[in-house]
Design a protein around this motif. Structure first.
Motif, PDB file in Angstrom:
ATOM      1  N   LYS A   1       0.837  -1.190   0.000  1.00 17.82           N
ATOM      2  CA  LYS A   1       0.000   0.000   0.000  1.00 17.82           C
ATOM      3  C   LYS A   1       0.877   1.248   0.000  1.00 17.82           C
ATOM      4  O   LYS A   1       2.058   1.179   0.347  1.00 17.82           O
ATOM      5  N   PRO A   2       0.323   2.398  -0.378  1.00 19.44           N
ATOM      6  CA  PRO A   2       1.100   3.642  -0.273  1.00 19.44           C
ATOM      7  C   PRO A   2       1.512   3.891   1.168  1.00 19.44           C
ATOM      8  O   PRO A   2       0.889   3.401   2.111  1.00 19.44           O
ATOM      9  N   GLU A   3       2.578   4.635   1.339  1.00 19.39           N
ATOM     10  CA  GLU A   3       3.082   4.925   2.672  1.00 19.39           C
ATOM     11  C   GLU A   3       2.012   5.612   3.515  1.00 19.39           C
ATOM     12  O   GLU A   3       1.392   6.573   3.085  1.00 19.39           O
ATOM     13  N   GLN A   4       1.819   5.096   4.730  1.00 22.84           N
ATOM     14  CA  GLN A   4       0.793   5.631   5.605  1.00 22.84           C
ATOM     15  C   GLN A   4       1.181   7.034   6.070  1.00 22.84           C
ATOM     16  O   GLN A   4       2.335   7.313   6.383  1.00 22.84           O
ATOM     17  N   GLY A   5       0.199   7.907   6.098  1.00 24.38           N
ATOM     18  CA  GLY A   5       0.432   9.262   6.577  1.00 24.38           C
ATOM     19  C   GLY A   5       0.944  10.225   5.529  1.00 24.38           C
ATOM     20  O   GLY A   5       1.062  11.420   5.788  1.00 24.38           O
ATOM     21  N   SER A   6       1.288   9.729   4.349  1.00 25.36           N
ATOM     22  CA  SER A   6       1.786  10.617   3.296  1.00 25.36           C
ATOM     23  C   SER A   6       0.605  11.206   2.534  1.00 25.36           C
ATOM     24  O   SER A   6      -0.312  10.503   2.144  1.00 25.36           O
ATOM     25  N   LYS A   7       0.666  12.499   2.332  1.00 21.59           N
ATOM     26  CA  LYS A   7      -0.420  13.163   1.627  1.00 21.59           C
ATOM     27  C   LYS A   7      -0.266  12.992   0.124  1.00 21.59           C
ATOM     28  O   LYS A   7       0.844  12.782  -0.388  1.00 21.59           O
ATOM     29  N   ALA A   8      -1.362  13.111  -0.572  1.00 16.12           N
ATOM     30  CA  ALA A   8      -1.340  12.980  -2.029  1.00 16.12           C
ATOM     31  C   ALA A   8      -0.543  14.141  -2.632  1.00 16.12           C
ATOM     32  O   ALA A   8      -0.662  15.282  -2.184  1.00 16.12           O
ATOM     33  N   PRO A   9       0.305  13.877  -3.623  1.00 14.84           N
ATOM     34  CA  PRO A   9       1.096  14.959  -4.221  1.00 14.84           C
ATOM     35  C   PRO A   9       0.211  15.949  -4.957  1.00 14.84           C
ATOM     36  O   PRO A   9      -0.808  15.587  -5.547  1.00 14.84           O
ATOM     37  N   SER A  10       0.607  17.191  -4.912  1.00 11.33           N
ATOM     38  CA  SER A  10      -0.121  18.228  -5.639  1.00 11.33           C
ATOM     39  C   SER A  10       0.230  18.166  -7.112  1.00 11.33           C
ATOM     40  O   SER A  10       1.176  17.474  -7.524  1.00 11.33           O
ATOM     41  N   LEU A  11      -0.518  18.917  -7.906  1.00 15.28           N
ATOM     42  CA  LEU A  11      -0.270  18.925  -9.353  1.00 15.28           C
ATOM     43  C   LEU A  11       1.117  19.469  -9.674  1.00 15.28           C
ATOM     44  O   LEU A  11       1.809  18.942 -10.555  1.00 15.28           O
ATOM     45  N   SER A  12       1.551  20.484  -8.937  1.00 21.15           N
ATOM     46  CA  SER A  12       2.881  21.045  -9.187  1.00 21.15           C
ATOM     47  C   SER A  12       3.982  20.061  -8.813  1.00 21.15           C
ATOM     48  O   SER A  12       5.040  20.023  -9.455  1.00 21.15           O
ATOM     49  N   ASP A  13       3.749  19.231  -7.770  1.00 19.82           N
ATOM     50  CA  ASP A  13       4.739  18.227  -7.379  1.00 19.82           C
ATOM     51  C   ASP A  13       4.906  17.156  -8.452  1.00 19.82           C
ATOM     52  O   ASP A  13       5.947  16.488  -8.511  1.00 19.82           O
ATOM     53  N   ILE A  14       3.892  16.971  -9.252  1.00 20.51           N
ATOM     54  CA  ILE A  14       3.968  15.997 -10.347  1.00 20.51           C
ATOM     55  C   ILE A  14       4.508  16.644 -11.625  1.00 20.51           C
ATOM     56  O   ILE A  14       5.331  16.057 -12.342  1.00 20.51           O
ATOM     57  N   LEU A  15       4.045  17.873 -11.887  1.00 16.25           N
ATOM     58  CA  LEU A  15       4.380  18.519 -13.156  1.00 16.25           C
ATOM     59  C   LEU A  15       5.848  18.897 -13.261  1.00 16.25           C
ATOM     60  O   LEU A  15       6.485  18.610 -14.281  1.00 16.25           O
ATOM     61  N   TRP A  16       6.420  19.529 -12.204  1.00 14.88           N
ATOM     62  CA  TRP A  16       7.788  20.038 -12.328  1.00 14.88           C
ATOM     63  C   TRP A  16       8.821  18.929 -12.486  1.00 14.88           C
ATOM     64  O   TRP A  16       9.704  19.054 -13.350  1.00 14.88           O
ATOM     65  N   PRO A  17       8.796  17.839 -11.728  1.00  8.66           N
ATOM     66  CA  PRO A  17       9.758  16.759 -12.006  1.00  8.66           C
ATOM     67  C   PRO A  17       9.591  16.160 -13.399  1.00  8.66           C
ATOM     68  O   PRO A  17      10.595  15.827 -14.060  1.00  8.66           O
ATOM     69  N   SER A  18       8.341  16.032 -13.848  1.00  2.00           N
ATOM     70  CA  SER A  18       8.119  15.494 -15.192  1.00  2.00           C
ATOM     71  C   SER A  18       8.657  16.444 -16.256  1.00  2.00           C
ATOM     72  O   SER A  18       9.277  16.006 -17.240  1.00  2.00           O
ATOM     73  N   ALA A  19       8.433  17.751 -16.046  1.00  2.00           N
ATOM     74  CA  ALA A  19       8.958  18.736 -16.989  1.00  2.00           C
ATOM     75  C   ALA A  19      10.481  18.740 -16.979  1.00  2.00           C
ATOM     76  O   ALA A  19      11.131  18.899 -18.028  1.00  2.00           O
ATOM     77  N   GLY A  20      11.074  18.557 -15.797  1.00  2.00           N
ATOM     78  CA  GLY A  20      12.524  18.493 -15.713  1.00  2.00           C
ATOM     79  C   GLY A  20      13.092  17.303 -16.463  1.00  2.00           C
ATOM     80  O   GLY A  20      14.123  17.414 -17.143  1.00  2.00           O
ATOM     81  N   ALA A  21      12.413  16.159 -16.369  1.00  2.00           N
ATOM     82  CA  ALA A  21      12.869  14.978 -17.104  1.00  2.00           C
ATOM     83  C   ALA A  21      12.769  15.201 -18.616  1.00  2.00           C
ATOM     84  O   ALA A  21      13.662  14.797 -19.367  1.00  2.00           O
ATOM     85  N   PHE A  22      11.680  15.863 -19.038  1.00  2.00           N
ATOM     86  CA  PHE A  22      11.529  16.164 -20.473  1.00  2.00           C
ATOM     87  C   PHE A  22      12.658  17.075 -20.938  1.00  2.00           C
ATOM     88  O   PHE A  22      13.275  16.846 -21.992  1.00  2.00           O
ATOM     89  N   ALA A  23      12.939  18.127 -20.154  1.00  2.00           N
ATOM     90  CA  ALA A  23      13.998  19.069 -20.538  1.00  2.00           C
ATOM     91  C   ALA A  23      15.358  18.372 -20.583  1.00  2.00           C
ATOM     92  O   ALA A  23      16.171  18.619 -21.484  1.00  2.00           O
ATOM     93  N   ALA A  24      15.602  17.487 -19.608  1.00  2.00           N
ATOM     94  CA  ALA A  24      16.890  16.796 -19.566  1.00  2.00           C
ATOM     95  C   ALA A  24      17.091  15.923 -20.799  1.00  2.00           C
ATOM     96  O   ALA A  24      18.152  15.963 -21.441  1.00  2.00           O
ATOM     97  N   MET A  25      16.093  15.153 -21.154  1.00  2.00           N
ATOM     98  CA  MET A  25      16.223  14.288 -22.323  1.00  2.00           C
ATOM     99  C   MET A  25      16.276  15.092 -23.620  1.00  2.00           C
ATOM    100  O   MET A  25      16.950  14.698 -24.584  1.00  2.00           O
ATOM    101  N   ALA A  26      15.601  16.234 -23.642  1.00  2.00           N
ATOM    102  CA  ALA A  26      15.642  17.085 -24.838  1.00  2.00           C
ATOM    103  C   ALA A  26      17.044  17.654 -25.039  1.00  2.00           C
ATOM    104  O   ALA A  26      17.581  17.652 -26.158  1.00  2.00           O
ATOM    105  N   VAL A  27      17.656  18.147 -23.971  1.00  2.00           N
ATOM    106  CA  VAL A  27      19.009  18.702 -24.076  1.00  2.00           C
ATOM    107  C   VAL A  27      20.008  17.614 -24.443  1.00  2.00           C
ATOM    108  O   VAL A  27      20.889  17.809 -25.296  1.00  2.00           O
TER     109      VAL A  27
END
Length: 221
Positions: A60-86
């Motif tokens: 199960k997901p870690e107990q007590g951990s809150k659901a990530p916000s949209l920005s917590d998902i978007l910025w790492p994903s955008a960073g991965a896209f930028a890294a692979m693009a460069v």
């Protein structure tokens, strides 16, 4: 004769009393000692039926951990896209030399740096020490043992020992020796492989990580 019989009866009676007293003292043995004896006898300590139940919490997901916000998902994903693009653009420049910066271990490095920046694997010391050390081990293993399962097995075990000894655990680095041993297009790099493409690519990813962490902390939605 009567005296002899009386003496024997007294002696037997005393033996029975002594035997009864010794038997009566056994239950007073410390329960802890009895438990340790049972443990040594059977090799394992007896467990209750409840302790034998599987630990489903690990699925199960870690107990007590809150659901990530949209920005917590978007910025790492955008960073991965930028890294692979460069890295992809750098591949186009280096295409004439037959070298690619877009290697699989750097994808795992992106996940560690952007998604879990506070974990030990994302520490700069861990990353660069492990990347360079494991790359060197891969080159040595290939030079001594050539291609094949023996070189891969030796290089991987030595890489894990290296990371543990230098306290530089960075899981993506463990794939660098295997990549070199099996990648014929990398063999001409020889010991330059220690710096390129792994260490050089990590340097670029570290710069992108700073931007990603800044955006995660300051631009939330």
């Amino acid at each position: 004769m009567a005296a002899f019989s009386s003496s024997c009866s007294s002696y037997i009676s005393s033996l029975l009393k002594t035997r009864h007293a010794v038997r009566f003292q056994f239950p007073s043995i410390d329960p802890g000692i009895r438990e340790r004896r049972r443990t040594f006898s059977y090799g394992v300590k007896a467990s209750s039926a409840g302790n034998l139940a599987p630990n489903w919490d690990a699925l199960k997901p870690e107990q007590g951990s809150k659901a990530p916000s949209l920005s917590d998902i978007l910025w790492p994903s955008a960073g991965a896209f930028a890294a692979m693009a460069v890295l992809g653009k750098m591949d186009q420049v280096l295409a004439t030399k037959g070298v690619s910066m877009t290697i699989a271990p750097l994808g795992a490095v992106c996940a560690v740096l952007f998604a879990t920046p506070s974990t030990p694997g994302a520490r700069k010391y861990n990353m660069f020490m492990a990347q360079m050390g494991c790359a060197a081990i891969g080159v040595l293993a290939f030079s001594i043992l050539g291609p094949g399962w023996l070189a891969r097995s030796t290089a991987l075990s030595a890489s894990i020992a290296f990371m543990i000894y230098f306290r530089a655990i960075h899981p993506p680095a463990a794939s660098l020796p295997l990549l070199f041993i099996d990648g014929a297009k990398l063999h001409h790099l020889k010991f330059w492989y220690i710096l390129f493409p792994g260490a050089a690519g990590c340097l670029l990813l570290c710069l992108i990580q700073e931007v990603v962490c800044y955006l995660k902390d300051n631009v939330k939605f």
